[in-house]
Write a protein that holds these residues in place. Structure first.
Motif, mmCIF file in Angstrom:
data_model
loop_
_atom_site.group_PDB
_atom_site.id
_atom_site.type_symbol
_atom_site.label_atom_id
_atom_site.label_comp_id
_atom_site.label_asym_id
_atom_site.label_seq_id
_atom_site.Cartn_x
_atom_site.Cartn_y
_atom_site.Cartn_z
ATOM 1 N N CYS A 13 2.099 -4.221 -0.898
ATOM 2 C CA CYS A 13 1.328 -4.290 0.352
ATOM 3 C C CYS A 13 2.203 -4.545 1.575
ATOM 4 O O CYS A 13 1.772 -4.290 2.701
ATOM 5 N N GLY A 14 3.408 -5.065 1.377
ATOM 6 C CA GLY A 14 4.220 -5.435 2.530
ATOM 7 C C GLY A 14 3.562 -6.566 3.300
ATOM 8 O O GLY A 14 2.886 -7.425 2.734
ATOM 9 N N GLU A 15 3.758 -6.570 4.613
ATOM 10 C CA GLU A 15 3.109 -7.579 5.461
ATOM 11 C C GLU A 15 1.615 -7.263 5.557
ATOM 12 O O GLU A 15 1.232 -6.130 5.859
ATOM 13 N N LEU A 16 0.788 -8.273 5.310
ATOM 14 C CA LEU A 16 -0.664 -8.061 5.288
ATOM 15 C C LEU A 16 -1.308 -8.636 6.537
ATOM 16 O O LEU A 16 -1.085 -9.801 6.888
ATOM 17 N N GLY A 17 -2.118 -7.816 7.210
ATOM 18 C CA GLY A 17 -2.896 -8.273 8.350
ATOM 19 C C GLY A 17 -4.375 -8.159 8.039
ATOM 20 O O GLY A 17 -4.831 -7.129 7.537
ATOM 21 N N VAL A 18 -5.134 -9.232 8.306
ATOM 22 C CA VAL A 18 -6.582 -9.238 8.073
ATOM 23 C C VAL A 18 -7.278 -9.228 9.428
ATOM 24 O O VAL A 18 -7.095 -10.154 10.229
ATOM 25 N N PHE A 19 -8.067 -8.177 9.681
ATOM 26 C CA PHE A 19 -8.692 -8.002 10.990
ATOM 27 C C PHE A 19 -10.205 -8.179 10.892
ATOM 28 O O PHE A 19 -10.851 -7.643 9.987
ATOM 29 N N ASP A 20 -10.748 -8.931 11.834
ATOM 30 C CA ASP A 20 -12.202 -9.128 11.940
ATOM 31 C C ASP A 20 -12.786 -7.944 12.704
ATOM 32 O O ASP A 20 -12.470 -7.737 13.879
ATOM 33 N N ILE A 21 -13.617 -7.156 12.038
ATOM 34 C CA ILE A 21 -14.223 -5.994 12.694
ATOM 35 C C ILE A 21 -15.682 -6.235 13.065
ATOM 36 O O ILE A 21 -16.382 -5.297 13.457
ATOM 37 N N GLY A 22 -16.141 -7.485 12.929
ATOM 38 C CA GLY A 22 -17.454 -7.815 13.460
ATOM 39 C C GLY A 22 -18.575 -7.959 12.453
ATOM 40 O O GLY A 22 -19.745 -8.044 12.854
ATOM 41 N N ILE A 23 -18.282 -8.009 11.171
ATOM 42 C CA ILE A 23 -19.335 -8.275 10.186
ATOM 43 C C ILE A 23 -19.622 -9.774 10.205
ATOM 44 O O ILE A 23 -18.704 -10.584 10.136
ATOM 45 N N PRO A 24 -20.887 -10.169 10.304
ATOM 46 C CA PRO A 24 -21.199 -11.597 10.419
ATOM 47 C C PRO A 24 -20.666 -12.420 9.253
ATOM 48 O O PRO A 24 -20.680 -11.983 8.091
ATOM 49 N N ASP A 25 -20.222 -13.595 9.585
ATOM 50 C CA ASP A 25 -19.673 -14.537 8.616
ATOM 51 C C ASP A 25 -20.619 -14.739 7.433
ATOM 52 O O ASP A 25 -20.194 -14.742 6.273
#
Length: 491
Positions: free
Chosen positions: A197-209
């Motif tokens: 995976c290399g460096e992993l970034g987790v992005f919030d795309i707006g799905i409710p918690d």
């Protein structure tokens, strides 16, 4: 304690459920795809601003849809973009079809991609949902890109990886960066997936918690202090050596004493109040000449052990390192069935032909047994579980923990720690140079030292694995087991 959203783990199937529930709640699913694709484009521009061209490889599903959005965003930013699609994009459905229609770039057939110097590849082929080996034409492109060492940004997960287990399904891209959304998948942490995976970034795309949390596996997480720190006793003002527990480590014969001493010193460094090596008489001289802060007691046979066990202050035991496999190990282990025991190495192997004797001995009451098998030992003790290719490492560790009523440390660079109640943690802080002689003996000692102080079996196992990894980081490359012991930092 409520974990941050990015610390939760969702299987690919659970993430698909999250997407469906989000759409059913009125959230635009295409809006989510748009945010995902824009996040990928932003990552590409931020980390590879000097790319001569961005090559987007789009698959036949929603991962491909994210790729079409990213391609459009990159072109709008002024970048040179080339697009290649797997299959007929006219047959796309739903949001992926819309993303393709909104993309102004004319693509070419997937097999036509010829890597060029200066390319940055954006892998939007399969993502985390793949469950069967990649097709031959995809495998050929993957091999070509990996061989050249072309920079790859993977969307969700490098194509060819199983998002549930981290296994390679035929072939998989080696990414330098992976962009995923809302939470990680188990395949981001389990090997070989983590390495690819290399460096992993987790992005919030707006799905409710609330939607994400409703589908997350609440019993599964990365192994971090937040998972167990509250259960690890801390030293108070009135603490004395017996309150911090008495740990006993069994030694092998005169030519096999070093492993026990490593475990004993690690237990002392981890905070046990007293540590004793239980040694056969013939090895007393060797051990005595090399011990200072560790005590020594002669134990030659089961009868001597049972006599000694009348001292109830002997709370926790480690059996296995350098001890030798066979009937003596089995007798000693079964004599300790009412105490806390870390069973390692030779202790585990001793039960390969009759594992049920071990499981039955610790089946009742609170969990007080910790088993620390590496791959080979796991297969010897649980041959049916180990052979089941449908199970991930997490599934296997959980099944073993349930069968044994023990905390399981399924060792490796991606150790999985499991409890009989289904809790499981994936460890990710272990450096590769921990793979050295004596490292496992040190781990057993840390876990035993924590159990001696009163930590429950699962929490002691998880904390021990994490502290072991941390010590490896501090000791650095080229470490020896002796270096590792010195680097242990008690909680």
């Amino acid at each position: 304690m409520m974990l941050p959203l990015a610390d939760l783990l969702l299987t690919p199937d659970a993430m698909s459920c999250v997407d469906r529930v989000a759409a059913a709640s009125g959230i635009s699913s295409y809006g989510l795809m748009e945010k995902a694709g824009q996040a990928v484009a932003a990552a590409a521009l931020r980390h590879f601003p000097g790319a001569l061209r961005y090559v987007i490889l789009c698959g036949p599903g929603n991962n491909g849809g994210d790729g079409y959005v990213a391609a459009r965003a990159l072109q709008q930013a002024g970048a040179d973009v080339q697009l290649f699609h797997l299959g007929d994009p006219q047959r796309l459905k739903g949001d992926a079809a819309r993303a393709f229609a909104d993309c102004p770039i004319n693509g070419a057939a997937f097999s036509g991609y010829a890597p060029m110097t200066g390319d940055v590849v954006i892998d939007a082929v399969f993502g985390a949902g793949l469950s069967r080996p990649v097709p031959d034409d995809v495998a050929a492109i993957i091999a070509r890109v990996n061989e050249i060492g072309m920079p790859v940004i993977a969307i969700d997960l490098p194509s060819g990886l199983d998002g549930r287990s981290g296994r390679i399904l035929g072939a998989a891209f080696r990414a330098v960066r992976t962009v995923t959304f809302m939470t990680r998948k188990p395949g981001h942490l389990l090997l070989p997936g983590r390495d690819l995976c290399g460096e992993l970034g987790v992005f919030d795309i707006g799905i409710p918690d609330r939607i994400v949390r409703a589908h997350a596996d609440r019993l599964l997480a990365e192994n971090k202090p937040a998972q167990w720190q509250a259960a690890i006793p801390s030293a108070g003002v009135e603490t004395h050596k017996y309150k911090r527990g008495h740990l006993v480590v069994f030694s092998g014969g005169p030519n096999a004493t070093g492993a026990a001493r490593m475990s004993a010193m690690a237990g002392l460094r981890a905070g046990a109040g007293l540590v004793t090596i239980a040694s056969p008489s013939e090895a007393l001289g060797v051990n005595a000449s090399l011990l200072t802060s560790i005590m020594l007691h002669a134990v030659d046979d089961e009868a001597a052990l049972r006599t000694w066990l009348t001292d109830r202050r002997l709370s926790t035991f480690i059996l296995g390192p350098g001890f030798g496999a066979g009937e003596k190990a089995r007798q000693f282990c079964l004599a300790l069935a009412d105490r806390h025991l870390v069973l390692d190495a030779d202790g585990i192997t001793s039960f390969r032909d009759e594992p049920q004797r071990l499981f039955d001995a610790f089946a009742e009451g609170p969990t007080r047994l910790v088993l620390t098998p590496h791959e080979g030992e796991f297969g010897r003790l649980f041959p049916d579980i180990a052979a089941d290719e449908t199970l991930s490492k997490i599934d296997k560790a959980r099944a073993a923990a349930k069968r044994t009523h023990a905390a399981i440390i399924y060792k490796g660079a991606d150790s999985v720690i499991a409890a009989p109640d289904g809790r499981a943690l994936i460890n990710a802080n272990a450096p590769p140079w921990l793979a050295t002689a004596g490292s496992g003996d040190v781990l057993a000692g840390i876990v035993g030292g924590l159990m001696a102080q009163g930590a429950p079996a699962f929490e002691a196992a998880a904390a021990g694995v994490w502290l072991h990894g941390l010590a490896g980081q501090h000791a650095g490359k080229g470490l020896t087991a002796e270096d590792l012991v010195v680097a242990i930092k008690p909680l």
